[in-house]
Scaffold this motif. Structure first.
Motif, short mmCIF file in Angstrom:
data_model
loop_
_atom_site.label_atom_id
_atom_site.label_comp_id
_atom_site.label_asym_id
_atom_site.label_seq_id
_atom_site.Cartn_x
_atom_site.Cartn_y
_atom_site.Cartn_z
N ASP A 1 0.84 -1.20 0.00
CA ASP A 1 0.00 0.00 0.00
C ASP A 1 0.87 1.24 0.00
N PHE A 2 0.43 2.27 -0.71
CA PHE A 2 1.10 3.57 -0.66
C PHE A 2 0.14 4.66 -1.13
N THR A 3 0.55 5.89 -0.93
CA THR A 3 -0.20 7.05 -1.38
C THR A 3 0.53 7.68 -2.54
N PHE A 4 -0.19 7.96 -3.62
CA PHE A 4 0.41 8.73 -4.71
C PHE A 4 0.41 10.19 -4.30
N GLY A 5 1.61 10.78 -4.23
CA GLY A 5 1.74 12.14 -3.72
C GLY A 5 1.80 12.14 -2.21
N PHE A 6 1.39 13.25 -1.61
CA PHE A 6 1.29 13.38 -0.16
C PHE A 6 -0.15 13.73 0.21
N ASP A 7 -0.67 13.08 1.25
CA ASP A 7 -1.96 13.56 1.74
C ASP A 7 -1.73 14.87 2.50
N ASP A 8 -2.81 15.53 2.88
CA ASP A 8 -2.67 16.86 3.47
C ASP A 8 -1.86 16.87 4.75
N ASP A 9 -1.90 15.78 5.51
CA ASP A 9 -1.15 15.72 6.76
C ASP A 9 0.36 15.73 6.51
N ASP A 10 0.79 15.17 5.40
CA ASP A 10 2.23 15.07 5.11
C ASP A 10 2.71 16.12 4.11
N LEU B 1 -0.38 28.84 -4.67
CA LEU B 1 -1.19 27.66 -4.98
C LEU B 1 -1.29 26.72 -3.78
N GLY B 2 -0.94 27.23 -2.62
CA GLY B 2 -1.13 26.45 -1.40
C GLY B 2 0.13 25.86 -0.81
N GLY B 3 1.27 25.99 -1.50
CA GLY B 3 2.52 25.44 -0.98
C GLY B 3 2.52 23.92 -1.00
N GLY B 4 3.41 23.36 -0.20
CA GLY B 4 3.56 21.90 -0.22
C GLY B 4 4.36 21.46 -1.42
N TYR B 5 4.00 20.30 -1.96
CA TYR B 5 4.81 19.70 -3.02
C TYR B 5 3.96 19.17 -4.17
N HIS B 6 4.61 19.07 -5.32
CA HIS B 6 4.01 18.35 -6.43
C HIS B 6 3.77 16.89 -6.03
N ASP C 1 -7.70 17.67 -1.44
CA ASP C 1 -6.62 16.68 -1.45
C ASP C 1 -6.86 15.72 -2.61
N THR C 2 -5.99 15.76 -3.62
CA THR C 2 -6.14 14.90 -4.79
C THR C 2 -5.07 13.82 -4.84
N SER C 3 -4.38 13.60 -3.72
CA SER C 3 -3.57 12.39 -3.62
C SER C 3 -4.53 11.20 -3.57
N PHE C 4 -4.02 10.00 -3.80
CA PHE C 4 -4.91 8.84 -3.73
C PHE C 4 -4.13 7.62 -3.25
N SER C 5 -4.87 6.70 -2.65
CA SER C 5 -4.27 5.49 -2.11
C SER C 5 -4.22 4.39 -3.15
N VAL C 6 -3.14 3.61 -3.11
CA VAL C 6 -2.96 2.46 -3.99
C VAL C 6 -2.75 1.23 -3.12
N SER C 7 -3.46 0.15 -3.41
CA SER C 7 -3.28 -1.11 -2.68
C SER C 7 -3.12 -2.23 -3.70
N LEU C 8 -1.95 -2.86 -3.67
CA LEU C 8 -1.62 -3.91 -4.64
C LEU C 8 -1.48 -5.23 -3.92
N GLU C 9 -2.39 -6.14 -4.18
CA GLU C 9 -2.39 -7.43 -3.50
C GLU C 9 -1.62 -8.46 -4.30
#
Length: 253
Positions: free
Chosen positions: A116-125, A145-150, A189-197
């Protein structure tokens, strides 16, 4: 009686030995994660950069000049939901061949897990200025544009029936922002979670090959028209929402 005691003693040593060997195997897992990039089944490496050799879903000819992105909160998750953290984040740069493979050793694992991982950073990170290597790589998002990271920088060129000379595109994914009203700025927040089984962790050394299909950014579920959406996508709230939807089919095993 002595004979019985001797047999039990030998059996107990055997059980302890087996248990010890099993524990050693469990505690010394080595996981290697490879990120294998492709375009609908055709491998993509840095040697393919700079050439109009790919065709997207909308029929435009596309070249890749830059392809780099962040995944974060990388972990293994077992069927019960127990998490084994692997790394806070990885900055993957295809052109520089940076972090295309990541290995971690000494894991305590004894069952099948999903990656499992997040594409990008969620708002907390997604904290402005928090990551030195990303600052050095100019992966920051401007404060307006809100700062943070690409989450991703995907640059290239394209041609089409209407755009016969090469034109540039900057497919940059960030947290969506609508700042048309400075007194009421909207963030999403337009990051998204990925889960690869997968069926891993049967031996002391496992290899997980993650397929990254770059073509998916342009086709599923939204057919991307580079004639319309090519530049100035970072401040385009609706474009960022479309990227979020298309990105969810990019990663697979």
């Amino acid at each position: 009686m002595k004979k019985t005691f001797s047999i039990l003693f030998i059996l107990s040593l055997f059980i302890i030995s087996c248990s010890s060997n099993s524990d050693e195997t469990i505690q010394n897992k080595k996981i290697t994660i490879n990120f294998i990039h492709e375009w609908d089944g055709t491998p993509v490496t840095k040697d393919d950069f700079g050439e109009l050799k790919f065709t997207n879903e909308n029929g435009e000819m596309v070249s890749i000049e830059l392809y780099r992105y962040v995944i974060s909160n990388i972990k293994l998750v077992d069927p019960s939901g127990f998490e084994t953290p692997l790394k806070d984040y990885l900055f993957i740069d295809l052109g520089e061949e940076q972090n295309l493979s990541y290995t971690i050793e000494g894991l305590f694992l004894d069952r099948t897990y999903s990656l499992d991982f997040t594409f990008g950073f969620d708002d907390d990170d997604n904290t402005d200025g928090a990551y030195a290597d990303l600052n050095t790589a100019n992966f920051n998002v401007p404060e307006m544009l809100g700062g943070g990271y690409h989450y991703m920088q995907f640059d290239g060129k394209y041609t089409s029936e209407t755009q016969t000379t090469e034109a540039g595109f900057n497919y940059h994914a960030i947290r969506a922002v609508d700042n048309t009203d400075p007194d009421n700025i909207v963030y999403q927040d337009t990051s998204f979670s990925v889960s690869l089984e997968g069926n891993w962790l049967k031996s002391t050394e496992e290899v997980i090959n993650v397929k990254v299909n770059i073509a998916e950014w342009f086709k599923n579920p939204n057919t991307w028209d580079l004639n319309e959406l090519n530049q100035m996508l970072m401040p385009n709230f609706d474009a960022q929402v479309l990227m979020n939807a298309n990105g969810k089919t990019v990663f697979s095993l």
